[in-house]
Design a protein around this motif. Structure first.
Motif, PDB file in Angstrom:
ATOM      1  N   GLU A   1     -41.222 -12.940 -30.513  1.00 56.65           N
ATOM      2  CA  GLU A   1     -40.470 -11.812 -29.962  1.00 56.65           C
ATOM      3  C   GLU A   1     -38.982 -12.121 -29.809  1.00 56.65           C
ATOM      4  O   GLU A   1     -38.169 -11.202 -29.653  1.00 56.65           O
ATOM      5  N   ALA A   2     -38.592 -13.417 -29.817  1.00 60.06           N
ATOM      6  CA  ALA A   2     -37.212 -13.771 -29.477  1.00 60.06           C
ATOM      7  C   ALA A   2     -36.562 -14.749 -30.458  1.00 60.06           C
ATOM      8  O   ALA A   2     -35.427 -15.161 -30.235  1.00 60.06           O
TER       9      ALA A   2
ATOM     10  N   GLY B   1     -40.878 -17.292 -47.393  1.00 63.18           N
ATOM     11  CA  GLY B   1     -39.710 -16.566 -47.859  1.00 63.18           C
ATOM     12  C   GLY B   1     -39.557 -15.155 -47.325  1.00 63.18           C
ATOM     13  O   GLY B   1     -38.557 -14.486 -47.611  1.00 63.18           O
ATOM     14  N   GLU B   2     -40.508 -14.680 -46.531  1.00 59.62           N
ATOM     15  CA  GLU B   2     -40.445 -13.315 -45.987  1.00 59.62           C
ATOM     16  C   GLU B   2     -40.123 -13.355 -44.504  1.00 59.62           C
ATOM     17  O   GLU B   2     -40.871 -13.925 -43.715  1.00 59.62           O
ATOM     18  N   ARG B   3     -38.974 -12.746 -44.139  1.00 61.60           N
ATOM     19  CA  ARG B   3     -38.583 -12.694 -42.730  1.00 61.60           C
ATOM     20  C   ARG B   3     -39.482 -11.715 -41.982  1.00 61.60           C
ATOM     21  O   ARG B   3     -39.625 -10.560 -42.382  1.00 61.60           O
ATOM     22  N   LEU B   4     -40.084 -12.190 -40.899  1.00 63.37           N
ATOM     23  CA  LEU B   4     -40.964 -11.342 -40.106  1.00 63.37           C
ATOM     24  C   LEU B   4     -40.162 -10.501 -39.126  1.00 63.37           C
ATOM     25  O   LEU B   4     -39.150 -10.948 -38.589  1.00 63.37           O
ATOM     26  N   GLU B   5     -40.634  -9.298 -38.876  1.00 65.57           N
ATOM     27  CA  GLU B   5     -40.030  -8.474 -37.829  1.00 65.57           C
ATOM     28  C   GLU B   5     -40.419  -9.043 -36.468  1.00 65.57           C
ATOM     29  O   GLU B   5     -41.521  -9.551 -36.287  1.00 65.57           O
ATOM     30  N   ARG B   6     -39.490  -8.923 -35.524  1.00 64.39           N
ATOM     31  CA  ARG B   6     -39.825  -9.371 -34.166  1.00 64.39           C
ATOM     32  C   ARG B   6     -40.776  -8.353 -33.530  1.00 64.39           C
ATOM     33  O   ARG B   6     -40.432  -7.174 -33.410  1.00 64.39           O
TER      34      ARG B   6
ATOM     35  N   PHE C   1     -45.410  -9.642 -23.706  1.00 66.56           N
ATOM     36  CA  PHE C   1     -44.490 -10.691 -23.270  1.00 66.56           C
ATOM     37  C   PHE C   1     -43.022 -10.270 -23.410  1.00 66.56           C
ATOM     38  O   PHE C   1     -42.148 -10.907 -22.835  1.00 66.56           O
ATOM     39  N   THR C   2     -42.759  -9.232 -24.184  1.00 60.86           N
ATOM     40  CA  THR C   2     -41.378  -8.886 -24.527  1.00 60.86           C
ATOM     41  C   THR C   2     -40.510  -8.652 -23.300  1.00 60.86           C
ATOM     42  O   THR C   2     -39.391  -9.179 -23.201  1.00 60.86           O
ATOM     43  N   SER C   3     -41.008  -7.863 -22.355  1.00 62.33           N
ATOM     44  CA  SER C   3     -40.184  -7.520 -21.186  1.00 62.33           C
ATOM     45  C   SER C   3     -39.869  -8.738 -20.327  1.00 62.33           C
ATOM     46  O   SER C   3     -38.856  -8.770 -19.616  1.00 62.33           O
TER      47      SER C   3
END
Length: 267
Positions: A243-244, A251-256, A261-263
Motif C-alpha cells: 500500500e505504501a 517487469g510489471e509495476r503493481l498498483e498500490r 491497512f491503508t488508513s
C-alpha cells in the motif's frame, strides 16, 4: 441442557449477523482460571468487521465469574443486549463479554479476545494450539509459496529490495505479499523498531522503519522470525506494505492496493 447446532453451514440473523457452528475445542484463560471450556463454540461475524469472534453456550462458560457490566458499552457490538464484567483472582475486566439479541444465539455468550480491543482474557486455545489476536476464519486461506519471480521494491525511487527468490504469501482478502531474503534487501537503509504485531495465521512480527527522505509510514517492513508452521517458508524473510511502496514483479509495476491497512499507514 442447551441444544447445540450441528449443521455445518453459515446462517444469517435478522440483525445481519452471520454465524456458523464450529467443532473445535476452545478454551479461554484468565490468570490461572479457565473461564471458557467449550466443545460447541459458534463463530460469529458482525457486519463491517473482517474477522469473526466466538460465542459459547452458557453451560460451557464460568458464568459465576460474570457480573452485569458497571459501565456497559452499547453500540460496540451488533445489537448487543447485555454486557458483563469478569471478576477473577481479584481482577476485574470491564465489558469482557456480551450477548447478541439474535434468537439463534440467545443462549450464548461472546468474549473479547486478548489484544483485539485491548480487553479480554489472557490466553485462548483451539485444541492445544494457542491462538492470538482473533479466531481463525475457516473460510480464509493463507499460502506461502517459494517462487523464482523477479521482485523489485522501491521507496521514493530508491531500490530497497531486489530478488529472484521471493516467497509469495497469498492470503484471502489481502493483496499478495512478497517476502524477500534479507540478503536481497537494503536493510542498511532502515532501522529496527520496537513495534510488534501478532497474527493468528502467521505468528509474531518485528518491524523496520525507513531512514531516508520522503513521507513514508513507519514500520513499513516486517519479518517473522518464528512463523507458524503453515507459513514456514517466510521465516526470516522481509516484506513491505504494498500500500505504501512501489513493487515491480517480472517487469510489471503493481498498483498500490487499498486495504484495511491503508488508513493506518500514515507517515
Amino acid at each position: 441442557m442447551p441444544v447445540f447446532p450441528t449443521e455445518r453451514s453459515v446462517r444469517t440473523t435478522p440483525e445481519g449477523l452471520l454465524w456458523e457452528p464450529s467443532e473445535r475445542w476452545v478454551r479461554g484463560v484468565k490468570g490461572d482460571v479457565t473461564v471458557v471450556d467449550s466443545r460447541h463454540p459458534v463463530l460469529v461475524w458482525e457486519p463491517g468487521l473482517p474477522v469473526p469472534c466466538y460465542a459459547f453456550p452458557r453451560a460451557e462458560v464460568r458464568t459465576d465469574l460474570l457480573r452485569p457490566a458497571a459501565h456497559p458499552e452499547p453500540g460496540s457490538h451488533t445489537g448487543s443486549q447485555i454486557f458483563y464484567d469478569l471478576r477473577t483472582d481479584g481482577q476485574q475486566v470491564e465489558n469482557a463479554a456480551w450477548t447478541f439479541p439474535a434468537a439463534d444465539l440467545a443462549d450464548h455468550i461472546a468474549f473479547e479476545w486478548f489484544r483485539r480491543w485491548g480487553s479480554g482474557l489472557d490466553h485462548w486455545y483451539e485444541e492445544e494450539e494457542e491462538i492470538f489476536v482473533h479466531p481463525r476464519d475457516p473460510h480464509k486461506r493463507v499460502d506461502a509459496m517459494p517462487s523464482s519471480r523477479h521482485v523489485r521494491v522501491e521507496i521514493g525511487g530508491t531500490v530497497v529490495g531486489d530478488s529472484h527468490r521471493p516467497v509469495l504469501l497469498f492470503e484471502t482478502g489481502l493483496p499478495t505479499r512478497y517476502y524477500l531474503p534479507p540478503e536481497d534487501v537494503r536493510l542498511d537503509l532502515f532501522e529496527p523498531t520496537d513495534h510488534r504485531t501478532g497474527c493468528p495465521y502467521k505468528g509474531r512480527a518485528r518491524y523496520w522503519t525507513w531512514r531516508g527522505a520522503g513521507e513514508v509510514p513507519r514500520n513499513i517492513a516486517w519479518s517473522y522470525a518464528e512463523p507458524l508452521p503453515a507459513v514456514a517458508p517466510v521465516k526470516g524473510l522481509v516484506a513491505f506494505y504494498n500500500e505504501a511502496v512501489d513493487i515491480t514483479v517480472d517487469g510489471e509495476r503493481l498498483e498500490r492496493p487499498v486495504t484495511p491497512f491503508t488508513s493506518a499507514l500514515k507517515p
